[in-house]
Design a protein around this motif. Structure first.
Motif, PDB file in Angstrom:
ATOM      1  N   GLU A  84      53.786  84.093 -31.000  1.00 17.67           N
ATOM      2  CA  GLU A  84      53.122  84.876 -29.353  1.00 17.67           C
ATOM      3  C   GLU A  84      52.729  83.684 -28.692  1.00 17.67           C
ATOM      4  OE1 GLU A  84      49.984  86.884 -30.606  1.00 17.67           O
ATOM      5  OE2 GLU A  84      50.398  88.320 -31.330  1.00 17.67           O
ATOM      6  N   GLY A  85      54.118  83.082 -28.740  1.00 13.94           N
ATOM      7  CA  GLY A  85      53.927  81.603 -26.932  1.00 13.94           C
ATOM      8  C   GLY A  85      53.105  80.558 -27.706  1.00 13.94           C
ATOM      9  N   ARG A  86      52.706  80.333 -28.686  1.00 12.37           N
ATOM     10  CA  ARG A  86      52.122  79.073 -28.345  1.00 12.37           C
ATOM     11  C   ARG A  86      52.957  77.756 -28.584  1.00 12.37           C
ATOM     12  NH1 ARG A  86      49.400  82.385 -32.875  1.00 12.37           N
ATOM     13  NH2 ARG A  86      47.915  83.047 -32.890  1.00 12.37           N
ATOM     14  N   GLY A  87      54.358  77.951 -29.037  1.00 13.24           N
ATOM     15  CA  GLY A  87      55.575  76.758 -28.893  1.00 13.24           C
ATOM     16  C   GLY A  87      55.368  76.653 -26.940  1.00 13.24           C
ATOM     17  N   TRP A  88      54.838  77.891 -26.091  1.00 16.13           N
ATOM     18  CA  TRP A  88      55.075  76.912 -24.565  1.00 16.13           C
ATOM     19  C   TRP A  88      54.112  76.700 -24.183  1.00 16.13           C
ATOM     20  CZ3 TRP A  88      59.714  77.499 -23.038  1.00 16.13           C
ATOM     21  CH2 TRP A  88      60.353  78.103 -23.476  1.00 16.13           C
ATOM     22  N   ILE A  89      53.317  76.466 -25.335  1.00 15.35           N
ATOM     23  CA  ILE A  89      51.426  76.628 -25.385  1.00 15.35           C
ATOM     24  C   ILE A  89      51.417  75.141 -25.291  1.00 15.35           C
ATOM     25  CG2 ILE A  89      48.703  76.645 -25.815  1.00 15.35           C
ATOM     26  CD1 ILE A  89      49.014  79.550 -25.860  1.00 15.35           C
ATOM     27  N   ALA A  90      52.670  74.828 -26.512  1.00 20.21           N
ATOM     28  CA  ALA A  90      51.845  73.255 -26.559  1.00 20.21           C
ATOM     29  C   ALA A  90      52.763  72.865 -26.094  1.00 20.21           C
ATOM     30  CB  ALA A  90      52.705  73.117 -28.411  1.00 20.21           C
ATOM     31  N   LEU A  91      53.822  72.806 -25.247  1.00 14.35           N
ATOM     32  CA  LEU A  91      54.629  72.360 -24.246  1.00 14.35           C
ATOM     33  C   LEU A  91      53.362  72.099 -23.139  1.00 14.35           C
ATOM     34  CD1 LEU A  91      57.848  73.715 -23.656  1.00 14.35           C
ATOM     35  CD2 LEU A  91      57.569  71.998 -24.113  1.00 14.35           C
ATOM     36  N   ALA A  92      52.792  73.163 -22.958  1.00 19.81           N
ATOM     37  CA  ALA A  92      51.393  72.575 -22.188  1.00 19.81           C
ATOM     38  C   ALA A  92      50.690  71.143 -22.546  1.00 19.81           C
ATOM     39  CB  ALA A  92      50.853  74.195 -21.203  1.00 19.81           C
ATOM     40  N   ALA A  93      50.580  71.707 -23.364  1.00 19.69           N
ATOM     41  CA  ALA A  93      49.789  70.462 -23.961  1.00 19.69           C
ATOM     42  C   ALA A  93      50.116  68.945 -23.887  1.00 19.69           C
ATOM     43  CB  ALA A  93      49.067  70.962 -25.058  1.00 19.69           C
ATOM     44  N   ILE A  94      51.440  69.092 -24.231  1.00 19.81           N
ATOM     45  CA  ILE A  94      52.270  67.982 -24.354  1.00 19.81           C
ATOM     46  C   ILE A  94      52.344  67.591 -23.092  1.00 19.81           C
ATOM     47  CG2 ILE A  94      54.008  66.777 -23.689  1.00 19.81           C
ATOM     48  CD1 ILE A  94      54.775  68.968 -25.853  1.00 19.81           C
ATOM     49  N   ILE A  95      52.309  68.474 -21.431  1.00 17.90           N
ATOM     50  CA  ILE A  95      52.365  68.125 -20.036  1.00 17.90           C
ATOM     51  C   ILE A  95      50.991  67.424 -19.693  1.00 17.90           C
ATOM     52  CG2 ILE A  95      52.049  68.685 -17.718  1.00 17.90           C
ATOM     53  CD1 ILE A  95      54.239  70.422 -18.811  1.00 17.90           C
ATOM     54  N   PHE A  96      49.620  68.188 -20.257  1.00 20.28           N
ATOM     55  CA  PHE A  96      48.401  67.181 -19.998  1.00 20.28           C
ATOM     56  C   PHE A  96      48.157  66.202 -20.265  1.00 20.28           C
ATOM     57  CE2 PHE A  96      43.631  68.559 -20.483  1.00 20.28           C
ATOM     58  CZ  PHE A  96      43.240  68.140 -19.220  1.00 20.28           C
ATOM     59  N   GLY A  97      48.599  66.930 -21.763  1.00 17.80           N
ATOM     60  CA  GLY A  97      48.053  65.327 -22.296  1.00 17.80           C
ATOM     61  C   GLY A  97      49.242  63.506 -22.484  1.00 17.80           C
ATOM     62  N   LYS A  98      49.331  63.997 -21.314  1.00 19.14           N
ATOM     63  CA  LYS A  98      50.350  63.036 -20.645  1.00 19.14           C
ATOM     64  C   LYS A  98      50.977  62.014 -21.689  1.00 19.14           C
ATOM     65  CE  LYS A  98      47.445  62.059 -17.484  1.00 19.14           C
ATOM     66  NZ  LYS A  98      46.561  61.337 -16.512  1.00 19.14           N
ATOM     67  N   TRP A  99      51.937  63.401 -22.433  1.00 19.72           N
ATOM     68  CA  TRP A  99      52.964  62.280 -23.802  1.00 19.72           C
ATOM     69  C   TRP A  99      52.483  61.589 -24.174  1.00 19.72           C
ATOM     70  CZ3 TRP A  99      54.404  64.349 -19.092  1.00 19.72           C
ATOM     71  CH2 TRP A  99      55.740  65.369 -18.816  1.00 19.72           C
ATOM     72  N   LYS A 100      50.710  61.492 -24.776  1.00 18.39           N
ATOM     73  CA  LYS A 100      50.362  60.674 -25.711  1.00 18.39           C
ATOM     74  C   LYS A 100      49.928  61.505 -26.418  1.00 18.39           C
ATOM     75  CE  LYS A 100      49.030  57.599 -21.993  1.00 18.39           C
ATOM     76  NZ  LYS A 100      48.521  56.485 -21.007  1.00 18.39           N
ATOM     77  N   PRO A 101      50.149  61.013 -27.643  1.00 20.58           N
ATOM     78  CA  PRO A 101      49.220  61.623 -28.326  1.00 20.58           C
ATOM     79  C   PRO A 101      48.034  62.560 -29.388  1.00 20.58           C
ATOM     80  CG  PRO A 101      50.773  59.841 -29.829  1.00 20.58           C
ATOM     81  CD  PRO A 101      50.514  59.306 -28.494  1.00 20.58           C
ATOM     82  N   TRP A 102      47.270  61.136 -28.891  1.00 18.70           N
ATOM     83  CA  TRP A 102      45.631  61.361 -28.021  1.00 18.70           C
ATOM     84  C   TRP A 102      44.953  61.861 -27.008  1.00 18.70           C
ATOM     85  CZ3 TRP A 102      42.355  61.151 -32.131  1.00 18.70           C
ATOM     86  CH2 TRP A 102      42.849  60.176 -32.799  1.00 18.70           C
ATOM     87  N   GLY A 103      45.846  62.513 -26.090  1.00 22.71           N
ATOM     88  CA  GLY A 103      46.022  63.118 -25.253  1.00 22.71           C
ATOM     89  C   GLY A 103      45.903  64.057 -25.478  1.00 22.71           C
ATOM     90  N   VAL A 104      47.324  64.510 -26.163  1.00 25.60           N
ATOM     91  CA  VAL A 104      47.476  66.127 -26.133  1.00 25.60           C
ATOM     92  C   VAL A 104      47.056  66.538 -27.427  1.00 25.60           C
ATOM     93  CG1 VAL A 104      49.714  66.853 -28.102  1.00 25.60           C
ATOM     94  CG2 VAL A 104      50.330  65.416 -26.763  1.00 25.60           C
ATOM     95  N   PHE A 105      45.988  66.003 -28.504  1.00 28.09           N
ATOM     96  CA  PHE A 105      45.293  66.290 -29.883  1.00 28.09           C
ATOM     97  C   PHE A 105      44.198  66.720 -28.921  1.00 28.09           C
ATOM     98  CE2 PHE A 105      41.623  64.864 -32.274  1.00 28.09           C
ATOM     99  CZ  PHE A 105      41.515  66.060 -33.494  1.00 28.09           C
ATOM    100  N   GLY A 106      43.477  66.144 -27.513  1.00 27.99           N
ATOM    101  CA  GLY A 106      42.586  66.655 -26.967  1.00 27.99           C
ATOM    102  C   GLY A 106      42.465  68.295 -25.740  1.00 27.99           C
ATOM    103  N   ALA A 107      44.489  68.308 -25.279  1.00 28.49           N
ATOM    104  CA  ALA A 107      44.725  69.377 -24.752  1.00 28.49           C
ATOM    105  C   ALA A 107      44.285  70.040 -25.797  1.00 28.49           C
ATOM    106  CB  ALA A 107      45.913  69.023 -24.306  1.00 28.49           C
ATOM    107  N   CYS A 108      45.342  69.844 -26.702  1.00 30.05           N
ATOM    108  CA  CYS A 108      45.261  71.442 -28.288  1.00 30.05           C
ATOM    109  C   CYS A 108      44.170  71.773 -28.418  1.00 30.05           C
ATOM    110  CB  CYS A 108      45.815  70.583 -29.654  1.00 30.05           C
ATOM    111  SG  CYS A 108      47.144  70.755 -28.773  1.00 30.05           S
ATOM    112  N   LEU A 109      42.710  71.305 -28.599  1.00 26.90           N
ATOM    113  CA  LEU A 109      41.766  71.215 -28.907  1.00 26.90           C
ATOM    114  C   LEU A 109      41.168  72.154 -27.751  1.00 26.90           C
ATOM    115  CD1 LEU A 109      39.441  68.038 -29.670  1.00 26.90           C
ATOM    116  CD2 LEU A 109      40.352  69.641 -31.390  1.00 26.90           C
TER     117      LEU A 109
END
Length: 309
Positions: free
Chosen positions: A229-254
């Protein structure tokens, strides 16, 4: 704060972590491939593949570990397909990614109907159960929120640490990043751009499929048509919001997970505010990130660009 409010808070926090995990696995996979220069638009399809094959492997074997293995293999093969078309053939990564998404939407839906027709409601698969960490799980508040999850939750958090270490502290990780920034310069110093991009894209598929498998191996015991249900696209948004950094992505996913858990809790306790408002929050923040309002966002310079030696 009365007892009901405390229980609601604890439930919301624990749900936020669990609901963030499918996004986290998938987004980390996207970080790996995009840091190498391959824009993975197929995350949605890879998650669907992982969800179905994880469920199917667990159902026929009776072990969620076998199901997870099935999902990882399916994701790796899908990543290999994306790498071959993007790296070797130089086909548009957007077109191939969208094609993979549509392909798995149809394929998993077809297989689901076959299984549902032959097995009916009995087609359930064993799942990973929650673990209670000795001593820590009995701590008030903290124990229920952080130390009463299934093993895949802890694996996801460990994966954040390992990915950050790999990208920032290892020679191979730095080489992968250089391939995504300036592949010609990387090639000049002896880094094999093609092999690096192939490896990154295959690993990306494995991670994304693990995110999909999380849904069928920890949350529900059956596969449902288009359950991602679109979670793959939400993950793409999390990558952008997290600035392509693992810890930033972790925060975005939370953040995404907390918003999803909040709208569920709002419906349970009967809050009159439309739950869609909670769901809107992460997307608004992502748009602000893209606009540079919450900090400059810069993707890897060579992402999405085929390299010709």
């Amino acid at each position: 704060m009365d007892g009901f409010q405390m229980i609601t808070l604890i439930t919301w926090m624990a749900m936020s972590i669990r609901l963030a995990m499918p996004l986290l696995f998938t987004a980390l996979g996207g970080v790996i491939s995009e840091r190498a220069g391959i824009f993975n638009f197929a995350l949605e399809g890879m998650m669907l593949a992982g969800a179905f094959f994880g469920y199917y492997g667990s159902m026929i074997s009776g072990s969620p570990w076998i199901g997870l293995l099935f999902a990882v293999i399916a994701g790796g093969l899908t990543g290999l397909l994306l790498a071959f078309t993007s790296v070797t053939l130089g086909v548009s990564q957007l077109v191939v990614g969208l094609g993979i998404n549509i392909f798995y939407l149809g394929l998993t839906g077809y297989f689901y109907r076959l299984i549902d027709k032959t097995s009916g409601s009995a087609a359930v698969a064993p799942m990973f159960t929650n673990l209670k960490i000795p001593v820590f799980s009995s701590l008030p508040l903290v124990g229920e929120v952080f130390f009463h999850h299934n093993i895949m939750v802890y694996f996801g958090i460990i994966l954040v640490v390992l990915t950050a270490w790999f990208l920032n502290k290892t020679t191979m990780g730095l080489s992968l990043r250089s391939v995504g920034e300036n592949p010609r310069a990387a090639d000049t110093v002896g880094i094999n751009v093609f092999k690096m991009r192939y490896a990154a894209t295959i690993v990306s598929g494995m991670f994304a499929a693990t995110g999909g498998a999380f849904l069928t191996l920890t949350q529900v015991s059956r596969f449902l048509e288009n359950m991602v249900e679109g979670r793959g696209w939400i993950a793409l948004a999390a990558i952008i919001f997290g600035k392509w950094k693992p810890w930033g992505v972790f925060g975005a996913c939370l953040l995404f997970g907390a918003a999803d858990a909040l709208q569920m809790q709002m419906q349970i306790i009967g809050v009159k505010i439309p739950y869609q408002i909670a769901l809107m929050t992460p997307y608004i923040l992502t748009m602000l990130a893209l606009a540079g309002v919450v900090g400059k966002v810069r993707c890897p310079a060579a992402v999405g660009k085929p390299y010709v030696k």
